[in-house]
Write a protein that holds these residues in place. Structure first.
Motif, PDB file in Angstrom:
ATOM      1  N   ALA A 109      50.346  39.108  49.287  1.00 55.15           N
ATOM      2  CA  ALA A 109      49.132  39.600  49.932  1.00 55.15           C
ATOM      3  C   ALA A 109      48.404  40.584  49.024  1.00 55.15           C
ATOM      4  O   ALA A 109      47.176  40.556  48.910  1.00 55.15           O
ATOM      5  N   ARG A 110      49.164  41.448  48.361  1.00 58.53           N
ATOM      6  CA  ARG A 110      48.529  42.394  47.454  1.00 58.53           C
ATOM      7  C   ARG A 110      47.916  41.697  46.244  1.00 58.53           C
ATOM      8  O   ARG A 110      46.826  42.034  45.797  1.00 58.53           O
ATOM      9  N   ARG A 111      48.618  40.697  45.706  1.00 56.04           N
ATOM     10  CA  ARG A 111      48.100  39.985  44.537  1.00 56.04           C
ATOM     11  C   ARG A 111      46.851  39.194  44.888  1.00 56.04           C
ATOM     12  O   ARG A 111      45.926  39.099  44.077  1.00 56.04           O
ATOM     13  N   ALA A 112      46.821  38.639  46.095  1.00 58.03           N
ATOM     14  CA  ALA A 112      45.612  37.947  46.533  1.00 58.03           C
ATOM     15  C   ALA A 112      44.455  38.931  46.654  1.00 58.03           C
ATOM     16  O   ALA A 112      43.311  38.625  46.278  1.00 58.03           O
ATOM     17  N   ALA A 113      44.733  40.127  47.159  1.00 60.27           N
ATOM     18  CA  ALA A 113      43.694  41.157  47.263  1.00 60.27           C
ATOM     19  C   ALA A 113      43.200  41.565  45.881  1.00 60.27           C
ATOM     20  O   ALA A 113      41.992  41.772  45.664  1.00 60.27           O
ATOM     21  N   ALA A 114      44.122  41.675  44.926  1.00 59.77           N
ATOM     22  CA  ALA A 114      43.730  42.019  43.558  1.00 59.77           C
ATOM     23  C   ALA A 114      42.846  40.923  42.969  1.00 59.77           C
ATOM     24  O   ALA A 114      41.846  41.204  42.292  1.00 59.77           O
ATOM     25  N   ALA A 115      43.207  39.664  43.217  1.00 61.36           N
ATOM     26  CA  ALA A 115      42.417  38.548  42.693  1.00 61.36           C
ATOM     27  C   ALA A 115      41.019  38.539  43.301  1.00 61.36           C
ATOM     28  O   ALA A 115      40.024  38.318  42.602  1.00 61.36           O
ATOM     29  N   ARG A 116      40.929  38.788  44.604  1.00 66.27           N
ATOM     30  CA  ARG A 116      39.610  38.816  45.250  1.00 66.27           C
ATOM     31  C   ARG A 116      38.751  39.954  44.719  1.00 66.27           C
ATOM     32  O   ARG A 116      37.540  39.798  44.507  1.00 66.27           O
ATOM     33  N   THR A 117      39.383  41.101  44.489  1.00 73.16           N
ATOM     34  CA  THR A 117      38.636  42.226  43.927  1.00 73.16           C
ATOM     35  C   THR A 117      38.133  41.892  42.532  1.00 73.16           C
ATOM     36  O   THR A 117      36.987  42.192  42.176  1.00 73.16           O
ATOM     37  N   PHE A 118      38.980  41.249  41.735  1.00 74.30           N
ATOM     38  CA  PHE A 118      38.605  40.911  40.365  1.00 74.30           C
ATOM     39  C   PHE A 118      37.483  39.885  40.325  1.00 74.30           C
ATOM     40  O   PHE A 118      36.500  40.045  39.594  1.00 74.30           O
ATOM     41  N   THR A 119      37.608  38.808  41.101  1.00 70.28           N
ATOM     42  CA  THR A 119      36.571  37.765  41.053  1.00 70.28           C
ATOM     43  C   THR A 119      35.254  38.281  41.620  1.00 70.28           C
ATOM     44  O   THR A 119      34.188  37.889  41.149  1.00 70.28           O
ATOM     45  N   GLY A 120      35.326  39.163  42.624  1.00 70.87           N
ATOM     46  CA  GLY A 120      34.098  39.754  43.149  1.00 70.87           C
ATOM     47  C   GLY A 120      33.389  40.579  42.100  1.00 70.87           C
ATOM     48  O   GLY A 120      32.163  40.494  41.928  1.00 70.87           O
ATOM     49  N   TRP A 121      34.164  41.377  41.363  1.00 70.19           N
ATOM     50  CA  TRP A 121      33.570  42.179  40.278  1.00 70.19           C
ATOM     51  C   TRP A 121      33.063  41.273  39.161  1.00 70.19           C
ATOM     52  O   TRP A 121      31.965  41.479  38.623  1.00 70.19           O
ATOM     53  N   ALA A 122      33.863  40.250  38.783  1.00 71.20           N
ATOM     54  CA  ALA A 122      33.489  39.364  37.678  1.00 71.20           C
ATOM     55  C   ALA A 122      32.197  38.619  37.981  1.00 71.20           C
ATOM     56  O   ALA A 122      31.370  38.387  37.085  1.00 71.20           O
ATOM     57  N   ALA A 123      32.013  38.226  39.248  1.00 69.64           N
ATOM     58  CA  ALA A 123      30.775  37.526  39.620  1.00 69.64           C
ATOM     59  C   ALA A 123      29.573  38.458  39.502  1.00 69.64           C
ATOM     60  O   ALA A 123      28.514  38.074  38.989  1.00 69.64           O
ATOM     61  N   LYS A 124      29.721  39.689  39.945  1.00 67.96           N
ATOM     62  CA  LYS A 124      28.617  40.643  39.842  1.00 67.96           C
ATOM     63  C   LYS A 124      28.322  41.010  38.391  1.00 67.96           C
ATOM     64  O   LYS A 124      27.176  41.285  38.033  1.00 67.96           O
ATOM     65  N   ALA A 125      29.371  41.024  37.562  1.00 64.48           N
ATOM     66  CA  ALA A 125      29.199  41.385  36.153  1.00 64.48           C
ATOM     67  C   ALA A 125      28.700  40.215  35.314  1.00 64.48           C
ATOM     68  O   ALA A 125      28.430  40.390  34.116  1.00 64.48           O
ATOM     69  N   GLY A 126      28.588  39.023  35.901  1.00 68.42           N
ATOM     70  CA  GLY A 126      28.062  37.881  35.172  1.00 68.42           C
ATOM     71  C   GLY A 126      29.090  37.030  34.481  1.00 68.42           C
ATOM     72  O   GLY A 126      28.734  36.093  33.756  1.00 68.42           O
ATOM     73  N   TYR A 127      30.384  37.301  34.692  1.00 71.51           N
ATOM     74  CA  TYR A 127      31.426  36.498  34.057  1.00 71.51           C
ATOM     75  C   TYR A 127      31.703  35.214  34.843  1.00 71.51           C
ATOM     76  O   TYR A 127      32.259  34.264  34.300  1.00 71.51           O
ATOM     77  N   LEU A 128      31.372  35.217  36.137  1.00 68.64           N
ATOM     78  CA  LEU A 128      31.560  34.043  36.978  1.00 68.64           C
ATOM     79  C   LEU A 128      30.232  33.680  37.631  1.00 68.64           C
ATOM     80  O   LEU A 128      29.497  34.574  38.084  1.00 68.64           O
TER      81      LEU A 128
END
Length: 353
Positions: free
Chosen positions: A125-144
């Protein structure tokens, strides 16, 4: 990863434990994305989050290297990527998949690999939360181009009922601590003030160690603590804790204070600010002196304080404010504790149980 670390620490203002855990999780995710499944041999060296932290199994600051230095990363079992040319900084990126290709299937594959490696529901559950936080940031930063994180489901962690002391056991522990402080040893005076304040206020061990002398309002018997996310709150404490704190400040702290003490309320044996590991040892030793008491640490005293407040008639909202929980759902765990204890008492005492 450096940008993501700055996002966590500066923009989201997460705790150092959470930042280290999320960074370690994302390193594992990217290793899986780049080199394929890593297998169960990969060791997770990240810490668990605080809510989970009911078990108290959280690595101390300094045990692991800080991210950005010699961060532990997953070791791929497949062939290594091509070595970077000597005259290029990122020559190996050409052999790696583009981050823009990170999609939902990759996230699910990574979690499945973690589960196959024996990760618990709480860890997943924690790793899934970390992944969601990362992809959310990456999308805003233009990486995704698109954020796959919101579509990533994960199993809910099991909510284990925490071990708590009975009220008589807590009283016996405080009496044992007071008898040691009666001899006037500065460390014993400090230890008594620590356990009294922990049990009286329900503060976290990091909040206790972060207290300064000026954070204590003796006239109102209130401590100003810095909680998670930089949120301050005032917590009351009782007369026994006030007596223990005054004894420490008047007869104990002056014997340990040095130039490195600054304004810290509680000091180590060498005069610096007290380390959380010392607090854990103090609490374990104190509880160990009480026959029949569960082997708990500082977080167990926090659980005990909340449980005894509810058993004494305190409302859930007040206990939430005292403990500094962001949501009432976290505090509701303690209602389950009290119900389980009532059921146990009923089973032992009622003639028709």
């Amino acid at each position: 990863m450096d940008e993501f670390e700055r996002h966590l620490t500066l923009e989201r203002d997460v705790s150092p434990h959470t930042a280290r855990a999320y960074l370690s999780d994302v390193v594992s995710l990217l290793a899986h994305f780049t080199h394929g499944p890593q297998g169960p041999g990969v060791t997770d060296r990240s810490s668990e989050p605080e809510a989970e932290r009911a078990s108290g199994a959280v690595p101390e600051p300094g045990v692991e290297p800080a991210f950005g230095g010699s961060t532990p990363t997953a070791t791929p079992t497949g062939p290594p990527p091509p070595a970077a040319p000597a005259d290029e900084d990122h020559g190996d990126l050409a052999a790696s998949p583009n981050l823009g290709a990170l999609d939902l299937s990759e996230l699910r594959s990574w979690l499945a690999d973690q589960r196959a490696g024996g990760a618990s529901r709480t860890t997943l559950a924690r790793r899934a939360a970390a992944a969601r936080t990362f992809t959310g940031w990456a999308a805003k930063a233009g990486y995704l181009d698109n954020d796959p994180g919101p579509r990533l489901a994960s199993a809910r962690p099991h909510r284990h009922l925490p071990s708590v002391l009975r009220a008589d056991q807590a009283a016996a522990a405080m009496e044992a601590s007071a008898s040691g402080a009666a001899e006037g040893d500065p460390v014993a005076l400090r230890d008594h003030a620590i356990v009294e304040l922990l049990y009286a206020s329900g503060v976290r061990v990091a909040e206790l160690c972060g207290l300064d002398v000026g954070d204590i309002d003796h006239s109102r018997r209130v401590a100003l603590v810095m909680g998670k996310g930089g949120k301050q709150r005032s917590v009351p404490y009782g007369v026994p804790a006030e007596r223990a704190i005054r004894a420490w400040l008047e007869r104990g702290r002056p014997q340990l204070v040095c130039a490195a003490s600054h304004a810290a309320l509680f000091l180590g044996a060498r005069g610096g600010r007290l380390d959380p590991r010392v607090v854990r040892r103090v609490v374990h030793d104190m509880i160990g002196s009480v026959p029949g008491a569960a082997p708990i640490g500082p977080h167990g005293l926090r659980h005990s304080a909340a449980t005894h407040l509810l058993e004494g008639g305190a409302d859930l909202r007040s206990v939430q404010e005292l403990l500094g929980h962001a949501t009432l759902a976290t505090t509701q765990l303690y209602t389950h504790v009290t119900v389980e204890r009532l059921k146990a008492i009923h089973d032992r005492t009622h003639p028709r149980s």
